[in-house]
Design a protein around this motif. Sequence first.
Motif, mmCIF file in Angstrom:
data_model
loop_
_atom_site.group_PDB
_atom_site.id
_atom_site.type_symbol
_atom_site.label_atom_id
_atom_site.label_comp_id
_atom_site.label_asym_id
_atom_site.label_seq_id
_atom_site.Cartn_x
_atom_site.Cartn_y
_atom_site.Cartn_z
ATOM 1 N N LEU A 51 101.734 55.334 100.731
ATOM 2 C CA LEU A 51 101.257 54.223 99.909
ATOM 3 C C LEU A 51 99.996 53.629 100.524
ATOM 4 O O LEU A 51 99.955 53.334 101.718
ATOM 5 N N LYS A 52 98.972 53.480 99.718
ATOM 6 C CA LYS A 52 97.729 52.841 100.152
ATOM 7 C C LYS A 52 97.475 51.650 99.240
ATOM 8 O O LYS A 52 97.416 51.784 98.031
ATOM 9 N N VAL A 53 97.332 50.480 99.818
ATOM 10 C CA VAL A 53 97.067 49.254 99.065
ATOM 11 C C VAL A 53 95.615 48.864 99.314
ATOM 12 O O VAL A 53 95.190 48.741 100.460
ATOM 13 N N LEU A 54 94.870 48.680 98.232
ATOM 14 C CA LEU A 54 93.471 48.280 98.337
ATOM 15 C C LEU A 54 93.306 46.877 97.781
ATOM 16 O O LEU A 54 93.783 46.585 96.692
ATOM 17 N N ASP A 55 92.630 46.030 98.528
ATOM 18 C CA ASP A 55 92.282 44.693 98.059
ATOM 19 C C ASP A 55 90.865 44.785 97.526
ATOM 20 O O ASP A 55 89.913 44.928 98.276
ATOM 21 N N ALA A 56 90.728 44.728 96.215
ATOM 22 C CA ALA A 56 89.413 44.855 95.574
ATOM 23 C C ALA A 56 88.984 43.512 94.998
ATOM 24 O O ALA A 56 88.412 43.446 93.919
ATOM 25 N N SER A 57 89.242 42.451 95.743
ATOM 26 C CA SER A 57 88.854 41.117 95.276
ATOM 27 C C SER A 57 87.346 41.035 95.117
ATOM 28 O O SER A 57 86.589 41.574 95.921
ATOM 29 N N TYR A 58 86.937 40.353 94.068
ATOM 30 C CA TYR A 58 85.511 40.144 93.813
ATOM 31 C C TYR A 58 85.363 38.784 93.161
ATOM 32 O O TYR A 58 86.146 38.426 92.283
ATOM 33 N N HIS A 59 84.388 38.031 93.599
ATOM 34 C CA HIS A 59 84.149 36.704 93.042
ATOM 35 C C HIS A 59 82.746 36.648 92.462
ATOM 36 O O HIS A 59 81.793 37.159 93.062
ATOM 37 N N PRO A 61 79.163 35.060 91.652
ATOM 38 C CA PRO A 61 78.338 34.215 92.536
ATOM 39 C C PRO A 61 78.577 32.722 92.345
ATOM 40 O O PRO A 61 78.550 31.960 93.321
ATOM 41 N N ALA A 62 78.826 32.275 91.129
ATOM 42 C CA ALA A 62 79.029 30.839 90.886
ATOM 43 C C ALA A 62 80.276 30.300 91.586
ATOM 44 O O ALA A 62 80.390 29.099 91.818
ATOM 45 N N ALA A 63 81.205 31.173 91.950
ATOM 46 C CA ALA A 63 82.432 30.724 92.621
ATOM 47 C C ALA A 63 82.177 30.324 94.066
ATOM 48 O O ALA A 63 82.996 29.623 94.671
ATOM 49 N N ALA A 64 81.050 30.771 94.627
ATOM 50 C CA ALA A 64 80.692 30.458 96.015
ATOM 51 C C ALA A 64 81.827 30.798 96.979
ATOM 52 O O ALA A 64 82.159 30.020 97.872
ATOM 53 N N ARG A 65 82.438 31.980 96.774
ATOM 54 C CA ARG A 65 83.494 32.467 97.663
ATOM 55 C C ARG A 65 83.091 33.820 98.214
ATOM 56 O O ARG A 65 82.320 34.550 97.607
ATOM 57 N N ASP A 66 83.627 34.154 99.359
ATOM 58 C CA ASP A 66 83.336 35.415 100.025
ATOM 59 C C ASP A 66 84.623 36.232 100.092
ATOM 60 O O ASP A 66 85.557 35.866 100.813
ATOM 61 N N ALA A 67 84.678 37.332 99.360
ATOM 62 C CA ALA A 67 85.890 38.158 99.318
ATOM 63 C C ALA A 67 86.234 38.709 100.695
ATOM 64 O O ALA A 67 87.406 38.791 101.066
#
Length: 86
Positions: A51-59, A61-67
Amino acid sequence: AQAKPIEPSQPPSPQPFAPSGPARYGLRMIQLPASLVTTDWLAANLEAPNLKVLDASYHLPAAARDARADFAGGHIPGARLLDLAS
């Protein structure tokens, strides 16, 4: 009297398309499990060696968050970061 030709009840089926993708090279596709699973399933199978789990979070630019920073701050144990921004 001449016999009338019999009319087909349905139009002839179109010619099949030429194989594409892996089939064009004689490869068979295999049925893979669903990519999205429930949290209960993930918790029960998290230790599975294949099992491979990938975190592909993306925000946006207006959210001003860093994945990447969010991932460093906490993630599913054993998950890998799939950095979509780079």
